[in-house]
Design an enzyme around this catalytic site. Structure first.
Site, mmCIF file in Angstrom:
data_model
loop_
_atom_site.group_PDB
_atom_site.id
_atom_site.type_symbol
_atom_site.label_atom_id
_atom_site.label_comp_id
_atom_site.label_asym_id
_atom_site.label_seq_id
_atom_site.Cartn_x
_atom_site.Cartn_y
_atom_site.Cartn_z
ATOM 1 N N ALA A 174 0.807 -1.225 0.000
ATOM 2 C CA ALA A 174 0.000 0.000 0.000
ATOM 3 C C ALA A 174 0.836 1.269 0.000
ATOM 4 O O ALA A 174 0.330 2.340 -0.346
ATOM 5 C CB ALA A 174 -0.935 0.002 1.213
ATOM 6 N N ASP A 175 2.114 1.172 0.378
ATOM 7 C CA ASP A 175 2.940 2.379 0.480
ATOM 8 C C ASP A 175 4.381 2.068 0.084
ATOM 9 O O ASP A 175 5.299 2.190 0.887
ATOM 10 C CB ASP A 175 2.877 2.933 1.906
ATOM 11 C CG ASP A 175 3.486 4.326 2.024
ATOM 12 O OD1 ASP A 175 3.663 4.990 0.979
ATOM 13 O OD2 ASP A 175 3.801 4.755 3.151
ATOM 14 N N LEU A 176 4.563 1.668 -1.163
ATOM 15 C CA LEU A 176 5.905 1.337 -1.646
ATOM 16 C C LEU A 176 6.661 2.636 -1.915
ATOM 17 O O LEU A 176 6.471 3.290 -2.936
ATOM 18 C CB LEU A 176 5.822 0.493 -2.913
ATOM 19 C CG LEU A 176 7.161 -0.039 -3.440
ATOM 20 C CD1 LEU A 176 7.810 -0.966 -2.424
ATOM 21 C CD2 LEU A 176 6.968 -0.756 -4.768
#
Length: 249
Positions: A174-176
Site C-alpha cells: 500500500a505504500d511502496l
C-alpha cells in the site's frame, strides 16, 4: 489468503476500563504485556526513529533482542481530527493483526521481511488503537538514505528483482516508497511496512500503481534538480524488475 499459524497466541487483556488483545509469536516471546507497546514503558531503552513515518516508531532494546515498535497513526488531513483511532470491525480485522499475519505469511514464502513479534489493539467503543512490535534489522540503510548519497548501480537492479519477487507472490504494497526499502551492507534488500497491504492475484494495474508510487517518492526525495538522474536510476530498477518478472523469478 493467510494460512493458520500454530505458533500464534492471542492473549486478551484489560487496560484501565478498556479491553484489548495481544497476538504474539510464542517461539520468540514467552510473556507479553501491554507495556511492550508503550514507549514510556521502555524508558531509556526506547529511541525514536528519526527517518520516515509520522513520529510513531521507536527502536527498543529488549531481552528478546533489538526490536522496532510502531504505533498506527493516520496521515493527511484526517489526522488533524483523529490521529490514531480506527473504526472497529472485529479483532481479526485490526490493522496490527492483519499486518502481523501478512508478514508471517510472506516470511513463510521466503521473502525478505523482518520478523513480526507481537501485535496489539485496544478497543474504545466503536474505535480502536493499535501497535506492532517486530524484529529490528541491523546494519541497514533505507533507499531514501542511499539516494541522498551515491547509490550503487547494483542496488537498483537488486531492488527491482526484489519487488518482482513480492509481486509474483501477489503482494500489493500500500505504500511502496524509498523509506520502506532497506539495504544491508552485503547488498541484501528488505521490504518493510505492510500496513494495509494485501495478497492478490498478480495483475498489471496494481503492480504498476506500486511502481509509480515508488517513482514519486524518489522524485520527492531528490528534488526537481535531480529529475533526470531519478529517471535514469529508476530505469535500471525497472529493467531488472521486468527481466525478473519475465523469467518468473
Amino acid at each position: 489468503m493467510v494460512a493458520f499459524d500454530a505458533n500464534e497466541i492471542l492473549t486478551p487483556f484489560c487496560e484501565g476500563h478498556r479491553e484489548g488483545a495481544i497476538l504474539f509469536d510464542c517461539q520468540r516471546l514467552r510473556q507479553v504485556e501491554y507495556g511492550l507497546f508503550v514507549p514510556a514503558w521502555w524508558g531509556g531503552r526506547a529511541h525514536a526513529v528519526s527517518e520516515g513515518g509520522r513520529g510513531s516508531a521507536w527502536f527498543v532494546e529488549a531481552s528478546f533482542g533489538n526490536a522496532v515498535l510502531r504505533q498506527y497513526r493516520r496521515g493527511g488531513m484526517i489526522a488533524m481530527l483523529n490521529r490514531d483511532r480506527y473504526f472497529w470491525c472485529g479483532g481479526h480485522r485490526t490493522r496490527s493483526v492483519l499486518e502481523f499475519r501478512l508478514m508471517r505469511e510472506l516470511i513463510s514464502r521466503g521473502l525478505p521481511v523482518p520478523t513480526p513479534l507481537a501485535a496489539c489493539y485496544v478497543r474504545y467503543g466503536v474505535q480502536y488503537r493499535a501497535a506492532i512490535l517486530m524484529e529490528r534489522l541491523e546494519g541497514v540503510s533505507s533507499l531514501a538514505m542511499c539516494v541522498r548519497g551515491n547509490s550503487k548501480e547494483t542496488h537498483w537492479e537488486q531492488i527491482g528483482r526484489m519487488i518482482s519477487r513480492f509481486h509474483r507472490e501477489g503482494l500489493d504494497h500500500a505504500d511502496l516508497n524509498a523509506h520502506n526499502i532497506l539495504l544491508d551492507q552485503a547488498g541484501q534488500c528488505w521490504l518493510i511496512d505492510f500496513d494495509r497491504g494485501a495478497l492478490r492475484i498478480p495483475a498489471t494495474k496494481w503492480r504498476e500503481r506500486n511502481l509509480a508510487r515508488l517513482l514519486r517518492s524518489l522524485l520527492k526525495i531528490r528534488g526537481e534538480r535531480s529529475v533526470d538522474a531519478v529517471y535514469r536510476d529508476f530505469e535500471r530498477l525497472r529493467r531488472a524488475y521486468d527481466l525478473a518478472w519475465s523469467r518468473g523469478c
